[in-house]
Design an enzyme around this catalytic site. Structure first.
Site, PDB file in Angstrom:
ATOM      1  N   CYS A   2       0.961  -1.506   0.132  1.00 15.46           N
ATOM      2  CA  CYS A   2       0.151  -0.206   0.340  1.00 15.46           C
ATOM      3  C   CYS A   2       1.205   1.438  -0.446  1.00 15.46           C
ATOM      4  O   CYS A   2       1.621   1.881   0.509  1.00 15.46           O
ATOM      5  CB  CYS A   2      -0.723   0.172   1.043  1.00 15.46           C
ATOM      6  SG  CYS A   2      -1.688  -1.421   1.317  1.00 15.46           S
ATOM      7  N   ARG A  27       6.422  -0.388  -4.241  1.00 16.31           N
ATOM      8  CA  ARG A  27       6.285  -1.134  -2.349  1.00 16.31           C
ATOM      9  C   ARG A  27       4.619  -2.556  -2.405  1.00 16.31           C
ATOM     10  O   ARG A  27       4.185  -3.031  -1.718  1.00 16.31           O
ATOM     11  CB  ARG A  27       5.104   0.168  -1.876  1.00 16.31           C
ATOM     12  CG  ARG A  27       6.018   0.475  -1.374  1.00 16.31           C
ATOM     13  CD  ARG A  27       5.006   2.478  -0.830  1.00 16.31           C
ATOM     14  NE  ARG A  27       5.078   1.532   0.362  1.00 16.31           N
ATOM     15  CZ  ARG A  27       4.828   1.481   1.488  1.00 16.31           C
ATOM     16  NH1 ARG A  27       6.577   2.018   1.863  1.00 16.31           N
ATOM     17  NH2 ARG A  27       4.736   1.482   2.836  1.00 16.31           N
ATOM     18  N   TRP A  75      -2.694  -3.023  -1.665  1.00 18.66           N
ATOM     19  CA  TRP A  75      -2.438  -4.110  -2.100  1.00 18.66           C
ATOM     20  C   TRP A  75      -3.095  -4.869  -1.258  1.00 18.66           C
ATOM     21  O   TRP A  75      -3.566  -4.757   0.250  1.00 18.66           O
ATOM     22  CB  TRP A  75      -0.742  -4.472  -1.268  1.00 18.66           C
ATOM     23  CG  TRP A  75      -0.438  -6.005  -1.177  1.00 18.66           C
ATOM     24  CD1 TRP A  75       0.477  -6.016  -2.222  1.00 18.66           C
ATOM     25  CD2 TRP A  75      -0.198  -6.697  -0.891  1.00 18.66           C
ATOM     26  NE1 TRP A  75       0.758  -7.533  -1.858  1.00 18.66           N
ATOM     27  CE2 TRP A  75       0.369  -7.814  -1.229  1.00 18.66           C
ATOM     28  CE3 TRP A  75      -1.458  -7.275   0.714  1.00 18.66           C
ATOM     29  CZ2 TRP A  75       0.360  -9.094  -0.445  1.00 18.66           C
ATOM     30  CZ3 TRP A  75      -0.478  -8.220   1.690  1.00 18.66           C
ATOM     31  CH2 TRP A  75       0.433  -9.569   0.979  1.00 18.66           C
ATOM     32  N   ASN A 101      -3.723   2.227   4.704  1.00 18.89           N
ATOM     33  CA  ASN A 101      -2.567   1.474   4.568  1.00 18.89           C
ATOM     34  C   ASN A 101      -2.773   0.651   5.815  1.00 18.89           C
ATOM     35  O   ASN A 101      -2.559   1.089   7.207  1.00 18.89           O
ATOM     36  CB  ASN A 101      -1.401   1.971   4.765  1.00 18.89           C
ATOM     37  CG  ASN A 101       0.044   0.969   4.595  1.00 18.89           C
ATOM     38  OD1 ASN A 101      -0.734  -0.631   4.489  1.00 18.89           O
ATOM     39  ND2 ASN A 101       0.670   0.933   4.500  1.00 18.89           N
ATOM     40  N   GLY A 102      -2.607  -1.261   6.322  1.00 18.02           N
ATOM     41  CA  GLY A 102      -3.093  -2.199   7.446  1.00 18.02           C
ATOM     42  C   GLY A 102      -4.269  -2.665   7.424  1.00 18.02           C
ATOM     43  O   GLY A 102      -4.977  -2.652   6.725  1.00 18.02           O
ATOM     44  N   GLU A 484      19.857 -17.437  -0.586  1.00 17.37           N
ATOM     45  CA  GLU A 484      20.092 -16.085  -1.153  1.00 17.37           C
ATOM     46  C   GLU A 484      19.228 -16.088  -2.604  1.00 17.37           C
ATOM     47  O   GLU A 484      18.204 -15.565  -3.472  1.00 17.37           O
ATOM     48  CB  GLU A 484      20.116 -15.066  -0.629  1.00 17.37           C
ATOM     49  CG  GLU A 484      20.058 -13.514  -1.004  1.00 17.37           C
ATOM     50  CD  GLU A 484      18.860 -12.755  -1.282  1.00 17.37           C
ATOM     51  OE1 GLU A 484      18.060 -13.594  -0.643  1.00 17.37           O
ATOM     52  OE2 GLU A 484      19.018 -11.952  -1.984  1.00 17.37           O
ATOM     53  N   LYS A 488      16.015 -15.364  -4.607  1.00 17.89           N
ATOM     54  CA  LYS A 488      15.555 -14.130  -6.074  1.00 17.89           C
ATOM     55  C   LYS A 488      15.417 -14.913  -7.507  1.00 17.89           C
ATOM     56  O   LYS A 488      14.303 -14.344  -7.895  1.00 17.89           O
ATOM     57  CB  LYS A 488      17.208 -13.802  -6.465  1.00 17.89           C
ATOM     58  CG  LYS A 488      17.977 -12.993  -5.582  1.00 17.89           C
ATOM     59  CD  LYS A 488      17.220 -11.581  -5.339  1.00 17.89           C
ATOM     60  CE  LYS A 488      16.401 -11.214  -4.387  1.00 17.89           C
ATOM     61  NZ  LYS A 488      16.762 -10.785  -3.561  1.00 17.89           N
ATOM     62  N   GLU A 491      11.698 -15.775  -6.362  1.00 13.90           N
ATOM     63  CA  GLU A 491      10.817 -14.606  -6.488  1.00 13.90           C
ATOM     64  C   GLU A 491      10.688 -13.349  -8.191  1.00 13.90           C
ATOM     65  O   GLU A 491       9.243 -13.164  -8.391  1.00 13.90           O
ATOM     66  CB  GLU A 491      11.066 -13.303  -5.262  1.00 13.90           C
ATOM     67  CG  GLU A 491      12.232 -13.401  -5.318  1.00 13.90           C
ATOM     68  CD  GLU A 491      12.620 -11.958  -4.252  1.00 13.90           C
ATOM     69  OE1 GLU A 491      11.559 -11.120  -3.481  1.00 13.90           O
ATOM     70  OE2 GLU A 491      13.671 -11.946  -3.849  1.00 13.90           O
ATOM     71  N   HIS A 507      21.001 -36.599   3.247  1.00 14.80           N
ATOM     72  CA  HIS A 507      20.070 -36.796   4.179  1.00 14.80           C
ATOM     73  C   HIS A 507      18.385 -36.454   3.042  1.00 14.80           C
ATOM     74  O   HIS A 507      17.643 -36.419   4.065  1.00 14.80           O
ATOM     75  CB  HIS A 507      20.184 -35.696   5.455  1.00 14.80           C
ATOM     76  CG  HIS A 507      21.803 -36.497   5.302  1.00 14.80           C
ATOM     77  ND1 HIS A 507      22.158 -37.449   6.281  1.00 14.80           N
ATOM     78  CD2 HIS A 507      22.393 -35.263   6.026  1.00 14.80           C
ATOM     79  CE1 HIS A 507      23.237 -37.639   6.917  1.00 14.80           C
ATOM     80  NE2 HIS A 507      23.327 -35.732   6.499  1.00 14.80           N
ATOM     81  N   LYS A 609       6.897  -4.739  -1.243  1.00 12.39           N
ATOM     82  CA  LYS A 609       8.546  -4.516  -0.641  1.00 12.39           C
ATOM     83  C   LYS A 609       8.559  -4.521   0.626  1.00 12.39           C
ATOM     84  O   LYS A 609       9.519  -4.947   1.085  1.00 12.39           O
ATOM     85  CB  LYS A 609       8.638  -3.075  -1.606  1.00 12.39           C
ATOM     86  CG  LYS A 609       9.857  -2.102  -1.723  1.00 12.39           C
ATOM     87  CD  LYS A 609      11.633  -2.760  -2.067  1.00 12.39           C
ATOM     88  CE  LYS A 609      12.405  -2.902  -1.605  1.00 12.39           C
ATOM     89  NZ  LYS A 609      13.932  -3.569  -1.878  1.00 12.39           N
TER      90      LYS A 609
END
Ligand code: F6R
Length: 614
Positions: A2, A27, A75, A101-102, A484, A488, A491, A507, A609
Site C-alpha cells: 500500500c 511497494r 495491496w 494502509n494496514g 538467497e 531471488k 520471486e 540426507h 516491497k
C-alpha cells in the site's frame, strides 16, 4: 505494501498525487485511486490493476483542477483487487474520502455498528467502514480533525489513515499506528507519503510521525498531536538522496540498476567507520561499550533476504567475538517463548524498517528487557525509531521489490557490528580488526570485477528459460548465499528453486537430482581446505547423478574444473566475506532469466516491497 500520498498546495492535486503514487509503485499493489476536493465537492476515481489503468481513465476524464488531494495504491487484504475495493473510499453522503494502509482488526464489530445505522457499504474493505465512521462524526458537527481523533480511539490494529472533508477543503488529516507515514515540508505546500520517495521530487525536508499520532496539514501549516489532541514534537530530518537516485539511470529495471550500484553502496556503508587512529566507530550506535561488554547472547531477527544476511552475520559474529548467536525468523520469534533478558542483544535487520513481523518481534524483545539494535536502510522508519541503537546501511533508495544492494549493505553492517564488538570485548587484536577492515574496503573493487562479467551470466541465464527447477548449494557462509540465490530466482522468475547446505544433500534432497537439473554451487575459497574439498565432493555427487553443475569458484581454483559444466569466476577473498561477491552473479542470473521470461522484474507478482501486515 500500500502506498499513500497526500498533497495540499498550488500544483494540480491530481497530477502531484499520481506522480507520488508512481514513485511508490515499487511497494507492490494491485489497484490505485485518487480523490480531490473542488468547490465543496468530492471527486474520486479508482481502478483495479496498475496505475496506468487509472491514468488512462484520468486522461479521458480528468478530475476537477484542485489544490488538495489524496491517493492510494492498494495491496489487497479484505476483498479482491477490483474497482470497488480500491481506495479512496467515501462515506455514505460522499462528504469524506479516506485511504488506508494496514488492517483494522475490530472491523467486524465496527461494520455491525455502521450497518445498524442504515449505512450501505459498497465494498468488502475494512477501510470503507472507517470512511463512514469519520463522516458520521463530521455530520454530527465536529471538525475533521476531532472526527479523526474520535475514530482512531475506536480502532484496533495497524493503520495509516488519510482523509479529506469536502466541507473543509483547505486541510488534510492523517493518523498513524503501526504503519508508515512521513510528511514532506514544502514552501506554501505540504505532502504526505508512505515514504519520502512520494515527494522527493519536491522537497527533501521531512517530518517523522510517531506511533498513535495525528497530523493536520494545510498549505502553510503542519500540526502534530496524539489521538487525544495533545500537541507533540515530531522529529524533522533531511533526506540525503535525491530524485536521480530514485530513477533508473538508463537501466531497464530498477533492480538491475541497484545490482550495478552495489560497489558504491558497499563503499558508502564503510565511510566514516574508523577514527583517525584507525579504531572502529559506529556513530549512530547508542549502546555504551559497557552495555556491549555485558552482552552474553545475540539473537538476530529478520525476514526474507534480511534473514539470510543474519545467517551470514552469525558466522562472523561468533568467529570474531566468541559470543553465541541465534538467527530467528521474525514471524516465528514471538511465538516460541524465547529466552531473553537484559544481557541479550537483539539485532533486527530490515531494509525498509517497516516490516510488521520484525517490528512486533522487537517490541516483544524490549518488553522482556533485551536491548535492540537495528540494522536498517530507511531513516525515520519505525524499526530504528523503536530500537535502542541503530546502524544505518547507506544503500540509498531500494526500489526494485527484490532486495539486492540492501542485502550487500546489510552484510557490511553485520561485519562492522561483529568487528566493533570484537574491539569492545577485546576478543580480537587491533591489527586483526585492521586487516579485516582493509579486506572490506577492497570489496567494492572485487564486486565491480564480478559485475564486469555480467554478460557471461546473462547468456547462461537466457539458456535456462526452459528450466522448471533449479538447486543452489553452499557451505558455511556460502549456505545463506545459496538460500538467497534461490529466493531471488523464485520471486523473479517464478521457477521452483531451493537452496541447500551441501553437506545435507545426501540426507534427502539428492533424490531431486535428475538428468540435466541445473545446480548452482557456491564453492568456498581454497584457504579453508576442509570446507572447499567437502564442497567439491558434493558437486561430484550431484554431477554423477546427471546434474548440470554451474560452479562459482575463486580465480585460480583449478580443482573444480573437471566437475563444472559451467564456471563463473569469483575474486579471491576470505571465506567470511565471500557472500559479498558470490551473491552478485546469482542476482544477475535471476534478473536476466526473469527478463527473458517476460516478467516484471521490479514488481513481481503477489509481492510487496515493504510488508507492513503480519
Ligand atoms: C526479497 C525481499 C524480502 C525482504 C523481506 C524483509 O528479495 O526483499 O524477502 O528481504 O520482506 O524486508 P525488510 O528487509 O524491509 O524487513
Amino acid at each position: 505494501m500500500c502506498g499513500i500520498v497526500g498533497y495540499v498546495g498550488p500544483r494540480s492535486a491530481q497530477d502531484t498525487v499520481i506522480d507520488g503514487l508512481r514513485r511508490l509503485e515499487y511497494r507492490g499493489y494491485d489497484s490505485a485511486g485518487v480523490a480531490v476536493v473542488r468547490d465543496g465537492l468530492l471527486a474520486v476515481e479508482k481502478r483495479a490493476g496498475k496505475l496506468a489503468n487509472l491514468e488512462k481513465v484520468l486522461i479521458e476524464a480528468p478530475l476537477p483542477r484542485a489544490d488538495i488531494g489524496i491517493g492510494h495504491t492498494r495491496w489487497a487484504t479484505h476483498g479482491p483487487p477490483n474497482d470497488v475495493n480500491a481506495h479512496p473510499h467515501a462515506g455514505g453522503a460522499r462528504r469524506v474520502a479516506l485511504v488506508h494502509n494496514g488492517i483494522i482488526e475490530n472491523f467486524v464489530e465496527l461494520r455491525g455498528r455502521v450497518e445498524a445505522d442504515d449505512h450501505v457499504l459498497l465494498s468488502e474493505t475494512d477501510t470503507e467502514i472507517v470512511a463512514h465512521l469519520v463522516e458520521l462524526q463530521v455530520q454530527s458537527g465536529v471538525d475533521i480533525v476531532t472526527a479523526m481523533q474520535r475514530v482512531c480511539q475506536q480502532l484496533d490494529g495497524a493503520f495509516t489513515l488519510v482523509a479529506i472533508d469536502s466541507h473543509e477543503p483547505d486541510k488534510i488529516v492523517a493518523a498513524r499506528r503501526n504503519s508508515p507515514l512521513v510528511v514532506g515540508l514544502g514552501d506554501g505546500e505540504n505532502f504526505l507519503g508512505s515514504d519520502v520517495a512520494a515527494f522527493i521530487e519536491f522537497t527533501r525536508e521531512a517530518l517523522e510521525l510517531g506511533q498513535d499520532q495525528i497530523v493536520v496539514m494545510t498549505r502553510d501549516e503542519v500540526l502534530v498531536t496524539d489521538f487525544w489532541g495533545n500537541p507533540v514534537q515530531a522529529r524533522q530530518f533531511h533526506v540525503d538522496w535525491d530524485l536521480s537516485a530514485a530513477e533508473k539511470d538508463g537501466h531497464d529495471w530498477f533492480m538491475r540498476k541497484e545490482i550495478f550500484e552495489q560497489p558504491r553502496a558497499v563503499a558508502d556503508s564503510l565511510i566514516g567507520r574508523r577514527t583517525a587512529a584507525g579504531k572502529l566507530q559506529l556513530d549512530e550506535m547508542r549502546l555504551a561499550d559497557e552495555e556491549l561488554r555485558d552482552i552474553d547472547k545475540i539473537i538476530i531477527i529478520a525476514c526474507g533476504t534480511s534473514f539470510y544476511a543474519g545467517m551470514v552475520a552469525k558466522y562472523a559474529i561468533e568467529h570474531w567475538t566468541r559470543t553465541p548467536v541465534e538467527v530467528e525468523l521474525a514471524s516465528e520469534f514471538r511465538y516460541r517463548d524465547p529466552i531473553i533478558d537484559a544481557t541479550t542483544l537483539i539485532v533486527a535487520i530490515s531494509q525498509s524498517g517497516e516490516t510488521a513481523d520484525t517490528l512486533q518481534a522487537i517490541r516483544h524483545a524490549r518488553s522482556q528487557k533485551a536491548k535492540v539494535l537495528a540494522i536498517c536502510n530507511t531513516n525515520g522508519s519505525s524499526i530504528p525509531r523503536e530500537s535502542d541503537a541503530v546502524i544505518y546501511t547507506h544503500a540509498g533508495p531500494e526500489i526494485g521489490v527484490a532486495s539486492t544492494k540492501g542485502f550487500l549493505t546489510q552484510l557490511v553492517a553485520c561485519y562492522l557490528l561483529a568487528l566493533y564488538m570484537a574491539q569492545v570485548k577485546g576478543t580480537r587484536f587491533g591489527d586483526e580488526i585492521d586487516e579485516v577492515m582493509r579486506q572490506l574496503e577492497a570489496m567494492p573493487d572485487h564486486i565491480d570485477k564480478v559485475l564486469q562479467g555480467a554478460e557471461q551470466v546473462y547468456e547462461l541465464a537466457r539458456s535456462h528459460v526452459g528450466s522448471r527447477s533449479v538447486l543452489f548449494l553452499g557451505r558455511h557462509a556460502g549456505y545463506p548465499v545459496a538460500l538467497e540465490g534461490a529466493l531471488k530466482l523464485k520471486e523473479l522468475a517464478y521457477i521452483h528453486a531451493e537452496g541447500f547446505a551441501a553437506g545435507e544433500l545426501k540426507h534427502g534432497p539428492i533424490a531431486l537430482v535428475e538428468d540435466g537439473l541445473p545446480v548452482l554451487c557456491v564453492v568456498p575459497p581454497r584457504g579453508r581446505d576442509h570446507l572447499h574439498d567437502k564442497m567439491v565432493s558434493g558437486i561430484q555427487e550431484v554431477r554423477a547423478r546427471g546434474a548440470h553443475t554451474i560452479c562459482l569458484a575463486e580465480e585460480g581454483d583449478t580443482s573444480i574444473e573437471p566437475y563444472a559444466d559451467h564456471l563463473i569466476r569469483l575474486p579471491g577473498v576470505p571465506v567470511l566475506l565471500q557472500p559479498l561477491v558470490a551473491i552478485v552473479p546469482l542476482q544477475l542470473f535471476a534478473c536476466e532469466l526473469a527478463t527473458a521470461l517476460g516478467h516484471d522484474v521490479d514488481q513481481p507478482r503477489n509481492l510487496a516491497k515493504s510488508v507492513t501486515v503480519e
